[in-house]
Design an enzyme around this catalytic site. Structure first.
Site, PDB file in Angstrom:
ATOM      1  N   PRO A 198      -9.203  -6.751  -3.547  1.00  0.00           N
ATOM      2  CA  PRO A 198      -8.718  -7.245  -2.177  1.00  0.00           C
ATOM      3  C   PRO A 198      -7.401  -7.011  -2.159  1.00  0.00           C
ATOM      4  CG  PRO A 198     -10.807  -8.270  -2.535  1.00  0.00           C
ATOM      5  CD  PRO A 198     -10.287  -7.941  -3.828  1.00  0.00           C
ATOM      6  N   TYR A 199      -6.499  -7.574  -3.181  1.00  0.00           N
ATOM      7  CA  TYR A 199      -4.919  -7.627  -3.192  1.00  0.00           C
ATOM      8  C   TYR A 199      -4.639  -6.129  -2.936  1.00  0.00           C
ATOM      9  CZ  TYR A 199      -0.176  -8.103  -4.688  1.00  0.00           C
ATOM     10  OH  TYR A 199       1.072  -7.913  -4.820  1.00  0.00           O
ATOM     11  N   GLY A 200      -5.135  -5.375  -3.869  1.00  0.00           N
ATOM     12  CA  GLY A 200      -4.474  -4.125  -4.100  1.00  0.00           C
ATOM     13  C   GLY A 200      -5.044  -3.257  -2.847  1.00  0.00           C
TER      14      GLY A 200
END
Length: 396
Positions: A198-200
């Protein structure tokens, strides 16, 4: 039982009122200290002076970027909600640059669109460096909605404010995590973006929004996708100080230093069965001083109507085991190692091809020795055992 319940309620009520009181005092303090300079100088465009809004400027990378901008005679406004940043870093910058019209700090949350719009309405910004974001891969897999809100939604709020108030230059802090786990190394700017956590994904969504908006707004946009950040200010003024509750999620350098100082019993290495030379993850470690240099060069070269996308890395990878050995050498401490299973969302090998940024921005990484970068950071860590909360003059 009624008496006991009453006493419990009284204690709970007392604790609650104390907490509210402390929080109120903190907010009053922050607001009273947020603008030590004359506000008038921040509200007008001054010939020869570039006023940069640095979101997340109280954080690790943002504070180092603010320091560099101030040294280069930029006017700087830091906006930060201090959820991950440190007021202590801002105070150091204020002490270093006390002259009127150099630096102001505004306590605000980018998720509050009304507050953000008010900040833009009351200040004459020439450019935005957007650092503010939660940034831990493991945490993003556990709290995905938080990451999409904090990164993607908040970036949209910033862009809307820029559009409403005619701010045309954006330097966006992105990440190599947008590439996911490419099959071919090194990573170039043309490598397909297939993020796996989810960060990327949140960062890529933000990039897509920025790119779409830039097509109709004639913005000057620079997107910097950087790799694993290490190091600290060579003069020892700033360093990395994550909240204690996030130590498990933090960068490997922070974990190494915590182990060397005895704050944690040892270092946990997650994943030893990757398809790499020694089984541990391989990463491209970029010194924070080099990273902020890339941001300043990007700002200087930003051109209306054009978008620049650049990888910011050294062009070489080091394994986690190699990193730990460098950390042992830098600290002089025989750190205990514990090997664990892989961390969700991680990938085996990532390192950059920085030839484009060298060719177009004349930027190259200069601080490429792991031992030296970690030694510099270790000096700061030793003299700031409690982060910015209790800096000490003596070393351990």
């Amino acid at each position: 039982m009624d008496i006991m319940d009453s006493r419990r309620r009284s204690k709970i009520s007392g604790k609650f009122m104390l907490t509210v009181g402390v929080a109120t005092l903190c907010i009053i303090y922050l607001k009273s200290s947020s603008n030590p300079s004359s506000p008038v100088q921040f509200t007008v465009h001054e010939p020869g002076v570039t006023h940069v809004l640095v979101t997340g400027g109280a954080g690790y990378i943002g504070s180092h970027a603010s320091l560099r901008l101030l040294k280069e005679s930029y006017r700087v406004t830091i906006v930060d909600n201090l959820s991950r940043g440190n007021l202590g870093a801002v105070k150091i910058l204020q002490e270093l640059f006390p002259e009127p019209g150099r630096l102001q700090f505004i306590y605000a949350d980018l998720g509050d669109s009304k507050a953000v719009n008010k900040i833009f309405a009351e200040n004459a910004f020439d450019a935005v460096m957007h650092f503010a974001a939660v940034a831990y891969v493991g945490e993003s897999t556990a709290e995905p909605l938080r990451y999409y809100h904090n990164i993607t939604s908040n970036t949209l709020v910033v862009l809307e404010a820029m559009a409403s108030h005619g701010v045309k230059t954006l330097i966006y802090s992105s990440t190599c995590a947008t590439y996911g786990e490419p099959k071919v190394m090194p990573i170039t700017e043309e490598t397909p973006q297939v993020p796996i956590n989810p960060y990327g994904k949140a960062k890529k969504m933000s990039e897509d929004i920025i790119l779409d908006f830039s097509k109709t707004s004639k913005m000057a946009v620079m997107i910097l996708r950087y790799f694993n950040v290490i190091g600290s200010d060579p003069e020892g003024r700033l360093g990395e100080a994550p909240p204690p509750e996030l130590r498990e999620q933090g960068r490997i350098s922070g974990a190494c230093f915590d182990a060397a100082r005895g704050i944690i019993p040892g270092l946990k290495i997650r994943g030893t069965d990757y398809s790499t030379a020694d089984g541990t993850c391989v990463r491209d470690y970029i010194d924070v001083t080099d990273l902020v240099d890339a941001h300043v060069k990007a700002l200087a070269r930003a051109t209306p109507g054009k978008v620049g996308i650049y990888n910011v890395g050294t062009g070489k990878g080091s394994s986690v085991k190699e990193f730990v050995e460098a950390c042992k050498k830098a600290t002089g401490v025989p750190i205990k190692i514990e090997y664990l299973s892989r961390r969700p969302g991680d990938y085996a090998e990532v390192y950059s091809d920085p030839s484009k940024i060298k060719r177009e921005l004349n930027w190259v990484a200069r601080y490429t020795n792991l031992d030296k970068s970690l030694k510099t950071a270790w000096i700061w860590q030793k003299s700031h055992r409690n982060g910015y909360g209790n800096p000490r003059k003596s070393v351990l």
